[in-house]
Scaffold this active site. Structure first.
Site, PDB file in Angstrom:
ATOM      1  CG  PHE A  69      -1.899   1.222   1.046  1.00  0.00           C
ATOM      2  CD1 PHE A  69      -2.878   1.245   0.060  1.00  0.00           C
ATOM      3  CD2 PHE A  69      -1.721   2.352   1.829  1.00  0.00           C
ATOM      4  CE1 PHE A  69      -3.663   2.372  -0.140  1.00  0.00           C
ATOM      5  CE2 PHE A  69      -2.515   3.482   1.635  1.00  0.00           C
ATOM      6  CZ  PHE A  69      -3.489   3.488   0.645  1.00  0.00           C
TER       7      PHE A  69
ATOM      8  CG  PHE B 284      -1.027   8.632  -5.776  1.00  0.00           C
ATOM      9  CD1 PHE B 284       0.081   7.991  -5.245  1.00  0.00           C
ATOM     10  CD2 PHE B 284      -2.110   8.856  -4.955  1.00  0.00           C
ATOM     11  CE1 PHE B 284       0.096   7.605  -3.910  1.00  0.00           C
ATOM     12  CE2 PHE B 284      -2.109   8.462  -3.629  1.00  0.00           C
ATOM     13  CZ  PHE B 284      -0.985   7.841  -3.105  1.00  0.00           C
TER      14      PHE B 284
HETATM   15  N1  F0G Z   1      -3.567   1.067   4.877  1.00  0.00           N
HETATM   16  C1  F0G Z   1      -4.542   0.908   3.972  1.00  0.00           C
HETATM   17  C2  F0G Z   1      -4.924  -0.469   3.538  1.00  0.00           C
HETATM   18  C3  F0G Z   1      -5.191   2.033   3.432  1.00  0.00           C
HETATM   19  O1  F0G Z   1      -6.154   1.857   2.552  1.00  0.00           O
HETATM   20  C4  F0G Z   1      -4.808   3.317   3.887  1.00  0.00           C
HETATM   21  C5  F0G Z   1      -5.438   4.511   3.335  1.00  0.00           C
HETATM   22  C6  F0G Z   1      -3.784   3.429   4.827  1.00  0.00           C
HETATM   23  C7  F0G Z   1      -3.194   2.284   5.310  1.00  0.00           C
HETATM   24  C8  F0G Z   1      -3.296   4.766   5.313  1.00  0.00           C
HETATM   25  O2  F0G Z   1      -4.203   5.318   6.186  1.00  0.00           O
HETATM   26  O3  F0G Z   1      -4.968   7.391   5.013  1.00  0.00           O
HETATM   27  O4  F0G Z   1      -5.434   6.996   7.423  1.00  0.00           O
HETATM   28  O5  F0G Z   1      -3.145   7.519   6.691  1.00  0.00           O
HETATM   29  N2  F0G Z   1      -6.125   4.490   2.296  1.00  0.00           N
HETATM   30  C9  F0G Z   1      -6.876   5.579   1.723  1.00  0.00           C
HETATM   31  C10 F0G Z   1      -7.510   5.129   0.438  1.00  0.00           C
HETATM   32  C11 F0G Z   1      -6.148   6.873   1.619  1.00  0.00           C
HETATM   33  O6  F0G Z   1      -8.088   5.981  -0.250  1.00  0.00           O
HETATM   34  O7  F0G Z   1      -7.476   3.940   0.135  1.00  0.00           O
HETATM   35  P1  F0G Z   1      -4.448   6.892   6.333  1.00  0.00           P
END
Ligand code: F0G
Length: 461
Positions: A128, A453
């Site tokens: 991620f 991005f």
């Molecule tokens: N891990 C996963 C699987 C995530 O989807 C995200 C964030 C994070 C960690 C990081 O967390 O944004 O609270 O700092 N995903 C968002 C998305 C930004 O749009 O999928 P965060």
């Protein structure tokens, strides 16, 4: 009269407050998109009709959560909401110690800095963006050990988030367990299409890692959604409660990083939860440097209260059936008109397969970025690129990563949109699909150094 044969589910809530949306014309959208450099992250929310950019922090809180804000204890130290949250995390996730952070990446930063040394390897089930970056900034190298099926958008494996045990074992044999501070396990796997990991696989990873003395950290951001998939798909779990499944999942790990902005139905918040007192002690010390005191970690007391209440609401099976059911509803519609997207349908989003959608575009003409732009132009729907732009560059060679998956994510906020919004979305995708042959690609004209991005700019070729 024809009989209605099917019994439907409906949302286990009704709507008390609404947020009005601005309707835009094609000319308005063309102007807004050009100003945003063809990057949906740079659009103003006001110019968006249906916002499927992310499910992060975009959830609708319940009246009970809003009421919870009023009992926020805003003391600098020892807020009662911290203890309430700690109690709920111990109960539902089963971890002993809590370090709150402002959101997920705050927890990732602290965990990475504590556990990773220069030259270490961190295996995980697909990267991620923020997680991998924090691992790299701490001196580590992320190694993808997800099963091959996860990289194939059409493969129907029910647990495409699984770790390939052979890949993991051969990495351990090659670099040695001492060079692997922990295995980074995500449930569900966002970049693979919101795909779950099975309990059996988690158990096997745990058994391999305990023999080698390697820790496991869970990215629990959407672990409740993962628990629902286990209940639906894995033998032996049909009659277990969501809470039991979640606790069992967590029991195979040493702790978790959490972006509460997803599963936990809040607009901001996150945490690091741990079983190991020594890591907790270090994390509790570090959080005061980067986030805030260890009983608030960058959050207001009221935010912790909303999270504590969100845990109880999100673990309900009725909630999860409607949440994942809504994504399925859109997926089934798109399937019926042969739109290419990642299957099986994931937990939080539909991931359109931009390579198949726009086969005439080369990967460096940014097919997914292009498709997200076209969808906005067509109907004011905002989606997100999850392809070569998100993948970024290899730190060592400086070249782009060329991910197999070139996807556009239609991400569904929890408890926000109606079935009519879903219909409009599917129809908009269909309209772009019908017009696909005339769509031209993009050129990147500005590229930021980190997580490009978010802020990159493009122009039409
Ligand atoms: N891990 C996963 C699987 C995530 O989807 C995200 C964030 C994070 C960690 C990081 O967390 O944004 O609270 O700092 N995903 C968002 C998305 C930004 O749009 O999928 P965060």
């Amino acid at each position: 009269m024809e009989k209605l044969k099917k019994r439907s589910w409906a949302e286990p809530f009704k709507i008390k407050t609404v947020e009005l949306l601005k309707m835009t014309s094609p000319e308005d959208r063309k102007k807004a998109l050009e100003e945003a450099g063809y990057n949906t992250f740079l659009l103003k929310s006001e110019d968006v009709y249906i916002d499927l950019l992310t499910d992060s922090g975009t959830n609708a809180m319940s009246d009970v959560q809003w009421a919870g804000l009023m009992v926020g204890d805003e003391a600098y130290a020892g807020s009662k909401n911290y203890y309430h949250l700690e109690e709920k995390i111990q109960k539902y996730y089963g971890y002993k110690y809590l370090v709150p952070t402002h959101q997920g990446r705050g927890a990732e930063h602290i965990l990475s800095q504590i556990l990773i040394k220069q030259g270490d390897y961190i295996p995980g089930n697909m990267y991620f963006t923020t997680t991998r970056l924090h691992q790299e900034l701490a001196g580590g190298k992320f190694m993808d050990v997800i099963i091959d099926e996860a990289h194939d958008p059409e493969n129907l494996h029910p647990f495409k988030g699984n770790i390939d045990l052979q890949k993991l074992e051969s990495l351990v044999n090659k670099v040695g367990a001492k060079k692997i501070p922990y295995v980074s396990v995500a449930a569900t796997v966002n970049m693979a299409g919101g795909q779950p990991i099975s309990m059996e696989n988690l158990r096997q990873v745990h058994s391999l890692c305990s023999k080698q003395g390697i820790k496991i950290f869970l990215d629990a951001t959407r672990a409740m959604e993962n628990a629902y998939f286990i209940k639906m798909r894995e033998q032996g779990y049909q009659n277990k409660s969501m809470a039991d499944i979640l606790r069992e999942m967590c029991s195979y790990t040493n702790g978790c990083t959490m972006s509460a902005k997803k599963d936990l139905l809040v607009n901001i918040g996150g945490f690091l939860a741990l079983n190991d007192y020594e890591i907790f002690e270090e994390a509790r010390n570090m959080v005061v440097v980067y986030e805030g005191l260890h009983t608030y970690g960058g959050l207001a007391g009221r935010d912790m209260e909303a999270m504590a209440i969100g845990i109880e609401e999100a673990i309900q099976e009725d909630h999860m059936r409607a949440r994942i059911g809504q994504v399925e509803y859109v997926g089934e519609k798109l399937k019926s008109i042969d739109i290419p997207f990642v299957q099986p349908i994931g937990g939080h989003a539909i991931f359109l397969d931009a390579k198949k959608f726009l086969p005439h575009l080369k990967q460096l003409e940014f097919p997914a970025q292009t498709l997200a732009a076209e969808l906005y132009l067509e109907s004011g729907i905002r989606s997100m690129e999850r392809g070569i732009v998100s993948a970024g560059r290899n730190k060592e060679t400086g070249d782009h990563y060329y991910p197999k998956l070139e996807l556009v994510r239609l991400t569904f906020p929890r408890r926000v949109y109606t079935q009519a919004h879903c219909d409009v979305t599917a129809e908009a995708v269909e309209a772009v699909y019908e017009n696909r042959n005339s769509i031209k690609g993009l050129e990147m004209i500005y590229e930021p150094k980190y997580l490009r991005f978010f802020q990159a700019r493009f122009k039409r070729l």
